[in-house]
Scaffold this motif. Structure first.
Motif, PDB file in Angstrom:
ATOM      1  N   CYS A  43      41.922  24.511  39.075  1.00  0.00           N
ATOM      2  CA  CYS A  43      41.433  25.224  40.267  1.00  0.00           C
ATOM      3  C   CYS A  43      42.569  25.965  40.969  1.00  0.00           C
ATOM      4  CB  CYS A  43      40.751  24.272  41.251  1.00  0.00           C
ATOM      5  SG  CYS A  43      39.410  23.299  40.535  1.00  0.00           S
ATOM      6  N   GLN A  44      43.460  26.540  40.165  1.00  0.00           N
ATOM      7  CA  GLN A  44      44.619  27.213  40.733  1.00  0.00           C
ATOM      8  C   GLN A  44      44.439  28.720  40.860  1.00  0.00           C
ATOM      9  OE1 GLN A  44      44.327  26.174  37.675  1.00  0.00           O
ATOM     10  NE2 GLN A  44      45.093  27.734  36.278  1.00  0.00           N
ATOM     11  N   THR A  45      43.363  29.289  40.335  1.00  0.00           N
ATOM     12  CA  THR A  45      43.175  30.740  40.307  1.00  0.00           C
ATOM     13  C   THR A  45      42.082  31.130  41.288  1.00  0.00           C
ATOM     14  OG1 THR A  45      43.807  30.778  37.983  1.00  0.00           O
ATOM     15  CG2 THR A  45      42.719  32.738  38.846  1.00  0.00           C
ATOM     16  N   ASP A  46      42.376  32.127  42.139  1.00  0.00           N
ATOM     17  CA  ASP A  46      41.394  32.628  43.105  1.00  0.00           C
ATOM     18  C   ASP A  46      40.405  33.555  42.402  1.00  0.00           C
ATOM     19  OD1 ASP A  46      40.210  33.400  45.608  1.00  0.00           O
ATOM     20  OD2 ASP A  46      41.323  35.268  45.440  1.00  0.00           O
ATOM     21  N   VAL A  47      39.136  33.424  42.749  1.00  0.00           N
ATOM     22  CA  VAL A  47      38.087  34.288  42.211  1.00  0.00           C
ATOM     23  C   VAL A  47      38.012  35.550  43.063  1.00  0.00           C
ATOM     24  CG1 VAL A  47      35.629  34.498  41.715  1.00  0.00           C
ATOM     25  CG2 VAL A  47      36.799  32.329  41.307  1.00  0.00           C
ATOM     26  N   ASP A  48      38.082  36.707  42.427  1.00  0.00           N
ATOM     27  CA  ASP A  48      37.991  37.988  43.136  1.00  0.00           C
ATOM     28  C   ASP A  48      36.515  38.362  43.265  1.00  0.00           C
ATOM     29  OD1 ASP A  48      38.353  40.388  44.329  1.00  0.00           O
ATOM     30  OD2 ASP A  48      39.457  41.333  42.689  1.00  0.00           O
ATOM     31  N   GLU A  49      35.924  37.991  44.410  1.00  0.00           N
ATOM     32  CA  GLU A  49      34.504  38.297  44.608  1.00  0.00           C
ATOM     33  C   GLU A  49      34.252  39.790  44.744  1.00  0.00           C
ATOM     34  OE1 GLU A  49      35.342  34.173  46.149  1.00  0.00           O
ATOM     35  OE2 GLU A  49      36.247  36.158  46.395  1.00  0.00           O
ATOM     36  N   CYS A  50      35.282  40.557  45.147  1.00  0.00           N
ATOM     37  CA  CYS A  50      35.094  41.996  45.342  1.00  0.00           C
ATOM     38  C   CYS A  50      35.053  42.761  44.027  1.00  0.00           C
ATOM     39  CB  CYS A  50      36.217  42.553  46.227  1.00  0.00           C
ATOM     40  SG  CYS A  50      36.242  41.861  47.900  1.00  0.00           S
ATOM     41  N   ALA A  51      35.438  42.109  42.917  1.00  0.00           N
ATOM     42  CA  ALA A  51      35.421  42.805  41.627  1.00  0.00           C
ATOM     43  C   ALA A  51      34.003  43.046  41.138  1.00  0.00           C
ATOM     44  CB  ALA A  51      36.213  42.010  40.603  1.00  0.00           C
ATOM     45  N   GLY A  52      33.060  42.203  41.508  1.00  0.00           N
ATOM     46  CA  GLY A  52      31.669  42.378  41.115  1.00  0.00           C
ATOM     47  C   GLY A  52      30.852  42.982  42.244  1.00  0.00           C
ATOM     48  N   GLN A  53      29.534  42.879  42.107  1.00  0.00           N
ATOM     49  CA  GLN A  53      28.617  43.417  43.106  1.00  0.00           C
ATOM     50  C   GLN A  53      27.892  42.317  43.878  1.00  0.00           C
ATOM     51  OE1 GLN A  53      28.512  46.613  43.837  1.00  0.00           O
ATOM     52  NE2 GLN A  53      29.975  47.112  42.204  1.00  0.00           N
ATOM     53  N   SER A  54      28.336  41.083  43.714  1.00  0.00           N
ATOM     54  CA  SER A  54      27.634  39.979  44.378  1.00  0.00           C
ATOM     55  C   SER A  54      28.004  39.843  45.847  1.00  0.00           C
ATOM     56  CB  SER A  54      27.946  38.669  43.650  1.00  0.00           C
ATOM     57  OG  SER A  54      29.342  38.411  43.664  1.00  0.00           O
ATOM     58  N   HIS A  55      29.032  40.556  46.307  1.00  0.00           N
ATOM     59  CA  HIS A  55      29.456  40.396  47.695  1.00  0.00           C
ATOM     60  C   HIS A  55      28.466  41.019  48.674  1.00  0.00           C
ATOM     61  CE1 HIS A  55      30.657  44.627  47.528  1.00  0.00           C
ATOM     62  NE2 HIS A  55      31.286  44.347  46.389  1.00  0.00           N
ATOM     63  N   ALA A  56      27.730  42.061  48.276  1.00  0.00           N
ATOM     64  CA  ALA A  56      26.693  42.705  49.106  1.00  0.00           C
ATOM     65  C   ALA A  56      27.261  43.334  50.369  1.00  0.00           C
ATOM     66  CB  ALA A  56      25.593  41.702  49.466  1.00  0.00           C
ATOM     67  N   CYS A  57      28.550  43.735  50.351  1.00  0.00           N
ATOM     68  CA  CYS A  57      29.116  44.424  51.503  1.00  0.00           C
ATOM     69  C   CYS A  57      28.595  45.862  51.541  1.00  0.00           C
ATOM     70  CB  CYS A  57      30.639  44.422  51.434  1.00  0.00           C
ATOM     71  SG  CYS A  57      31.371  42.768  51.652  1.00  0.00           S
ATOM     72  N   GLY A  58      28.356  46.363  52.750  1.00  0.00           N
ATOM     73  CA  GLY A  58      27.829  47.711  52.895  1.00  0.00           C
ATOM     74  C   GLY A  58      28.825  48.791  52.528  1.00  0.00           C
TER      75      GLY A  58
END
Length: 248
Positions: free
Chosen positions: A108-123
């Motif tokens: 569990c040492q690696t951070d997941v880049d949520e912004c790389a995909g489309q699951s973040h749902a930011c406008g």
């Protein structure tokens, strides 16, 4: 139960056992020659004592990567991770951690880049953070209540707008008040000059020649000029005050 080998072992167990114990009691008897003699006799009674015996106890050897968590005799239910789990992870399988959301890797040492995909749902914009993410907006926009959508900013009212919108209404009130004051002064002046009207000639062309008429006319004009001067000065002061407020 992840047990790879089991070998019987023994352990010493204490217990209580009963046995027959001889007891020697002295007593008197009649000997030859009718004499009293002292001798002993043997009696038996039940006694108890503590003894030990070996009892077989099975033990288990855990498979590699497993250990006993709650010390059961034959259970090996705790996984072992050679590298400690990080960022709140827990060892779920030998050598592999179960990671919380936002982290990945064997430990569990690696951070997941949520912004790389489309699951973040930011406008508009997505900003990756350690173990999570947040939404952001371009200049001129702000986050909505859901912290994902963006909405345009409402421009703040300009300072000049107050002077343009508020000053005319204030000026109208001031002018109305000044007009009412001038009318009141004219009425008072008419009352003061009423006795002179009886002395004035009836012909309008005689106003310039009659001394009393010229005096009345001059007083009337002078009073009006003084009154209007005072009101104009007052109005100028008000305008100067409004101008300074608008500049600030």
């Amino acid at each position: 139960r992840r047990v790879c080998a089991a070998a019987p072992q023994s352990r010493a167990a204490a217990y209580t056992e009963s046995h027959v114990q001889p007891v020697y009691q002295p007593y008197l008897t009649t000997c030859q020659g009718h004499r009293l003699c002292s001798t002993y006799r043997t009696i038996y009674r039940v006694a108890y004592r503590q003894a030990y015996r070996q009892l077989p106890q099975p033990t288990a050897s855990c498979c590699p990567g497993w250990s006993r968590a709650n010390s059961p005799a034959l259970g090996c239910n705790r996984a072992l991770c050679w590298e400690p789990c990080q960022n709140g992870g827990s060892c779920a399988f030998p050598g592999r951690c179960a990671c919380p959301p936002g982290w990945t890797g064997r430990a569990c040492q690696t951070d997941v880049d949520e912004c790389a995909g489309q699951s973040h749902a930011c406008g508009q914009l997505c900003v990756n953070t350690a173990g999570s993410y947040r939404c952001a907006c371009w200049n001129g926009f702000s986050l909505a209540a859901d912290d994902k959508a963006c909405q345009p900013l409402v421009p703040p009212p300009e300072p000049e707008s107050f002077s343009h919108t508020g000053a005319p209404s204030e000026m109208k009130e001031e002018m109305k008040d000044l007009k009412s004051r001038v009318e009141a002064l004219e009425q008072k002046l008419q009352l003061v000059l009423a006795p002179f009207h009886n002395l004035m000639p009836s012909a309008p062309e005689d106003v310039a020649t009659d001394p009393i008429s010229r005096l009345s006319h001059s007083l009337q004009q002078l009073d009006r000029i003084d009154s209007l001067s005072e009101q104009i000065s007052f109005l100028e002061e008000r305008l100067e005050t409004c101008k300074c407020s608008a500049e600030k």
